[in-house]
Design an enzyme around this catalytic site. Structure first.
Site, PDB file in Angstrom:
ATOM      1  N   SER A  90       0.824  -1.225   0.000  1.00 36.62           N
ATOM      2  CA  SER A  90       0.000   0.000   0.000  1.00 36.62           C
ATOM      3  C   SER A  90       0.851   1.264   0.000  1.00 36.62           C
ATOM      4  CB  SER A  90      -0.914   0.008   1.226  1.00 36.62           C
ATOM      5  OG  SER A  90      -1.582   1.253   1.282  1.00 36.62           O
ATOM      6  N   LEU A  91       0.411   2.241  -0.806  1.00 37.65           N
ATOM      7  CA  LEU A  91       1.099   3.528  -0.867  1.00 37.65           C
ATOM      8  C   LEU A  91       0.496   4.529   0.124  1.00 37.65           C
ATOM      9  CD1 LEU A  91       1.282   3.794  -4.760  1.00 37.65           C
ATOM     10  CD2 LEU A  91       3.166   3.258  -3.202  1.00 37.65           C
ATOM     11  N   LYS A 144     -13.131  -4.424   1.756  1.00 37.26           N
ATOM     12  CA  LYS A 144     -13.986  -3.245   1.518  1.00 37.26           C
ATOM     13  C   LYS A 144     -15.484  -3.538   1.621  1.00 37.26           C
ATOM     14  CE  LYS A 144     -10.954  -0.521  -1.456  1.00 37.26           C
ATOM     15  NZ  LYS A 144     -10.902   0.228  -2.710  1.00 37.26           N
ATOM     16  N   ASN A 194     -13.972   2.358   2.122  1.00 38.75           N
ATOM     17  CA  ASN A 194     -12.504   2.415   2.083  1.00 38.75           C
ATOM     18  C   ASN A 194     -11.919   3.288   3.184  1.00 38.75           C
ATOM     19  OD1 ASN A 194     -12.958   5.005   1.139  1.00 38.75           O
ATOM     20  ND2 ASN A 194     -11.467   4.871  -0.513  1.00 38.75           N
ATOM     21  N   ASP A 254     -13.489   6.864  -2.812  1.00 39.82           N
ATOM     22  CA  ASP A 254     -13.040   6.655  -4.202  1.00 39.82           C
ATOM     23  C   ASP A 254     -13.839   7.537  -5.167  1.00 39.82           C
ATOM     24  OD1 ASP A 254     -10.957   4.894  -3.849  1.00 39.82           O
ATOM     25  OD2 ASP A 254     -12.217   3.107  -3.993  1.00 39.82           O
ATOM     26  N   GLY A 258     -15.863  -1.095 -17.584  1.00 36.61           N
ATOM     27  CA  GLY A 258     -15.669  -1.960 -16.412  1.00 36.61           C
ATOM     28  C   GLY A 258     -16.915  -2.023 -15.556  1.00 36.61           C
ATOM     29  N   GLY A 299     -16.479  -3.650 -12.123  1.00 34.84           N
ATOM     30  CA  GLY A 299     -15.985  -4.167 -10.843  1.00 34.84           C
ATOM     31  C   GLY A 299     -16.155  -3.119  -9.744  1.00 34.84           C
ATOM     32  N   MET A 344      -8.336   5.357 -14.738  1.00 32.75           N
ATOM     33  CA  MET A 344      -8.020   5.180 -13.311  1.00 32.75           C
ATOM     34  C   MET A 344      -6.661   4.520 -13.081  1.00 32.75           C
ATOM     35  SD  MET A 344     -11.288   4.065 -11.125  1.00 32.75           S
ATOM     36  CE  MET A 344     -12.865   4.876 -11.222  1.00 32.75           C
ATOM     37  N   TYR A 354      -2.828   4.156 -12.822  1.00 27.46           N
ATOM     38  CA  TYR A 354      -1.768   5.145 -12.621  1.00 27.46           C
ATOM     39  C   TYR A 354      -0.369   4.562 -12.785  1.00 27.46           C
ATOM     40  CZ  TYR A 354      -2.259   3.081  -7.984  1.00 27.46           C
ATOM     41  OH  TYR A 354      -2.376   2.190  -6.952  1.00 27.46           O
ATOM     42  N   GLN A 372      -8.623  10.790  -3.250  1.00 28.00           N
ATOM     43  CA  GLN A 372      -9.341   9.928  -2.294  1.00 28.00           C
ATOM     44  C   GLN A 372      -8.601   9.894  -0.959  1.00 28.00           C
ATOM     45  OE1 GLN A 372      -8.408   6.708  -1.044  1.00 28.00           O
ATOM     46  NE2 GLN A 372      -6.477   6.755  -2.161  1.00 28.00           N
TER      47      GLN A 372
HETATM   48  P1  NAP Z   1     -12.132  -5.525 -10.025  1.00 37.05           P
HETATM   49  O1  NAP Z   1     -13.283  -5.341  -9.098  1.00 37.05           O
HETATM   50  O2  NAP Z   1     -11.377  -6.793 -10.024  1.00 37.05           O
HETATM   51  O3  NAP Z   1     -12.716  -5.272 -11.531  1.00 37.05           O
HETATM   52  C1  NAP Z   1     -11.889  -5.437 -12.651  1.00 37.05           C
HETATM   53  C2  NAP Z   1     -12.605  -4.941 -13.908  1.00 37.05           C
HETATM   54  O4  NAP Z   1     -11.667  -4.980 -15.001  1.00 37.05           O
HETATM   55  C3  NAP Z   1     -13.804  -5.812 -14.336  1.00 37.05           C
HETATM   56  O5  NAP Z   1     -14.774  -4.982 -14.932  1.00 37.05           O
HETATM   57  C4  NAP Z   1     -13.165  -6.749 -15.372  1.00 37.05           C
HETATM   58  O6  NAP Z   1     -14.080  -7.236 -16.329  1.00 37.05           O
HETATM   59  C5  NAP Z   1     -12.205  -5.793 -16.063  1.00 37.05           C
HETATM   60  N1  NAP Z   1     -11.103  -6.467 -16.735  1.00 37.05           N
HETATM   61  C6  NAP Z   1     -10.045  -7.090 -16.145  1.00 37.05           C
HETATM   62  N2  NAP Z   1      -9.212  -7.567 -17.105  1.00 37.05           N
HETATM   63  C7  NAP Z   1      -9.774  -7.257 -18.296  1.00 37.05           C
HETATM   64  C8  NAP Z   1      -9.383  -7.474 -19.649  1.00 37.05           C
HETATM   65  N3  NAP Z   1      -8.255  -8.115 -19.949  1.00 37.05           N
HETATM   66  N4  NAP Z   1     -10.170  -6.978 -20.630  1.00 37.05           N
HETATM   67  C9  NAP Z   1     -11.307  -6.326 -20.339  1.00 37.05           C
HETATM   68  N5  NAP Z   1     -11.733  -6.063 -19.074  1.00 37.05           N
HETATM   69  C10 NAP Z   1     -10.965  -6.539 -18.073  1.00 37.05           C
HETATM   70  O7  NAP Z   1     -11.034  -4.389  -9.823  1.00 37.05           O
HETATM   71  P2  NAP Z   1     -11.278  -2.870  -9.328  1.00 37.05           P
HETATM   72  O8  NAP Z   1     -11.125  -2.808  -7.856  1.00 37.05           O
HETATM   73  O9  NAP Z   1     -12.542  -2.403  -9.952  1.00 37.05           O
HETATM   74  O10 NAP Z   1     -10.006  -2.111  -9.947  1.00 37.05           O
HETATM   75  C11 NAP Z   1      -9.854  -1.937 -11.343  1.00 37.05           C
HETATM   76  C12 NAP Z   1      -8.732  -0.963 -11.671  1.00 37.05           C
HETATM   77  O11 NAP Z   1      -8.995   0.319 -11.146  1.00 37.05           O
HETATM   78  C13 NAP Z   1      -7.351  -1.381 -11.117  1.00 37.05           C
HETATM   79  O12 NAP Z   1      -6.409  -1.121 -12.117  1.00 37.05           O
HETATM   80  C14 NAP Z   1      -7.146  -0.443  -9.957  1.00 37.05           C
HETATM   81  O13 NAP Z   1      -5.768  -0.178  -9.702  1.00 37.05           O
HETATM   82  C15 NAP Z   1      -7.839   0.805 -10.481  1.00 37.05           C
HETATM   83  N6  NAP Z   1      -8.249   1.698  -9.389  1.00 37.05           N
HETATM   84  C16 NAP Z   1      -7.660   2.933  -9.319  1.00 37.05           C
HETATM   85  C17 NAP Z   1      -8.011   3.807  -8.305  1.00 37.05           C
HETATM   86  C18 NAP Z   1      -7.362   5.158  -8.235  1.00 37.05           C
HETATM   87  O14 NAP Z   1      -7.437   5.808  -7.177  1.00 37.05           O
HETATM   88  N7  NAP Z   1      -6.735   5.643  -9.296  1.00 37.05           N
HETATM   89  C19 NAP Z   1      -8.971   3.431  -7.357  1.00 37.05           C
HETATM   90  C20 NAP Z   1      -9.590   2.164  -7.465  1.00 37.05           C
HETATM   91  C21 NAP Z   1      -9.201   1.309  -8.491  1.00 37.05           C
HETATM   92  P3  NAP Z   1     -14.907  -8.621 -16.039  1.00 37.05           P
HETATM   93  O15 NAP Z   1     -16.043  -8.252 -15.129  1.00 37.05           O
HETATM   94  O16 NAP Z   1     -15.373  -9.050 -17.393  1.00 37.05           O
HETATM   95  O17 NAP Z   1     -13.941  -9.581 -15.414  1.00 37.05           O
END
Ligand code: NAP
Length: 284
Positions: free
Chosen positions: A20-21, A71, A92, A107, A132, A134, A228, A230, A258
């Site tokens: 974690s950062l 979470k 979170n 978030d 997405g 998720g 999202m 980084y 966040q």
């Molecule tokens: P998650 O709940 O596991 O959801 C992952 C999502 O990505 C799902 O919609 C999944 O689709 C899709 N996916 C994964 N691999 C794929 C591929 N090869 N092609 C197409 N779609 C794909 O993860 P999450 O918590 O939502 O996080 C997702 C991303 O957001 C991560 O990279 C995370 O680091 C980033 N994030 C950034 C911040 C920020 O502050 N910048 C905050 C939160 C999250 P399926 O449903 O079809 O599997």
């Protein structure tokens, strides 16, 4: 600042938590403000979550961040959650006051702050494409709708997950029109021309991958893109947007925003401008 018997303790629970950062962000801000506070990583295994929460409560931490995989599972262990966190279905950030634990989700606050700050984008009345379905998508969809988005299209690899997410939020956020699609819609130039903003909430881009056939050049004139992801700082999606002259930004600003929101919830103070950003940039 030296740790004393008076130091206020905050931290983060997760499993694992060593990557974690967040300790870098929060400890930099405590130091910059001269606050006698500290932020510590607490590894808590999923099967010991209830014990972990009870322990943090009993030792009197002021609050803590919550990361994967806790979470969602933490919600029934809290005394209350904010309406936004309840809608998102994930927490979170937790604050402890007068023996009660309250859960927040920052978030979505981070995303809205990031698009406003980096893209001068106001979601009110806009039509937005979210890639997405998720956890990150859920916070994006809820916060964009709460910020007044007219329409949110959720496009996901698994269309069933997109439909489940839309169904979950549509009844609670009736002022926004929700539509779901598979990723094949991304090559539809006519459809893309209707969007003011595209938000990537998937992990696509982290490994240098992209969305094949994405008709980004057809985006509405003035439309923009928020990714999202980084790390890396410039994903192929961002490189495509930049090459087309589309205003875009990576997930760094959301990560910082966040964290700033959580810091405000605990301390009542906003970290000095650029403090968390600088600390994070130094380690990334
Ligand atoms: P998650 O709940 O596991 O959801 C992952 C999502 O990505 C799902 O919609 C999944 O689709 C899709 N996916 C994964 N691999 C794929 C591929 N090869 N092609 C197409 N779609 C794909 O993860 P999450 O918590 O939502 O996080 C997702 C991303 O957001 C991560 O990279 C995370 O680091 C980033 N994030 C950034 C911040 C920020 O502050 N910048 C905050 C939160 C999250 P399926 O449903 O079809 O599997």
């Amino acid at each position: 600042m030296a740790i004393t018997g008076k130091t206020t303790v905050t931290g983060i629970i997760g499993w694992p938590v060593s990557h974690s950062l967040s300790p870098v962000l929060h400890n930099a801000a405590f130091q910059a403000l001269g606050l006698d506070w500290i932020y510590v990583p607490f590894p808590v295994a999923p099967e010991r979550l209830a014990e972990g929460i009870a322990g943090l409560k009993s030792v009197g931490v002021a609050g803590f961040s919550v990361t994967i995989p806790h979470k969602v599972a933490i919600i029934p262990l809290l005394d209350q959650v904010t309406p936004e966190a309840e809608l998102i279905g994930a927490v979170n950030t937790v604050v402890a006051r007068e023996g009660k634990l309250t859960g927040y989700n920052t978030d979505g606050i981070g995303l809205i702050a990031a698009v406003r700050d980096k893209l001068s984008f106001d979601p009110a009345g806009k039509n937005i494409l979210v890639l997405g379905a998720g956890g990150a998508a859920r916070s994006a969809v809820v916060s964009l709708a709460l910020a007044g988005a007219a329409g949110v299209t959720i496009a996901n690899r698994s269309q069933d997950s997109a439909a489940a997410l839309a169904q979950l939020v549509a009844a609670r956020l009736p002022q926004t029109r929700f539509v779901t699609r598979g990723l094949d819609c991304l090559s539809d130039a006519g459809l893309m021309a209707g969007f003011d903003l595209v938000v990537n909430t998937t992990s696509v881009g982290m490994a240098g991958d992209s969305f094949p056939g994405l008709a980004l050049s057809s985006l509405k004139p003035g439309g923009c893109l928020y990714d999202m992801v980084y790390a890396p700082p410039v994903t192929p999606l961002l490189a495509q947007a930049r090459a087309l002259g589309i205003p875009c930004a990576n997930g760094f600003a959301m990560l910082v925003a966040q964290g700033e929101a959580a810091f405000r919830i605990w301390t009542g103070v906003t970290p000095p401008g650029g403090c968390m950003e600088g600390a994070l940039a130094a380690v990334l």
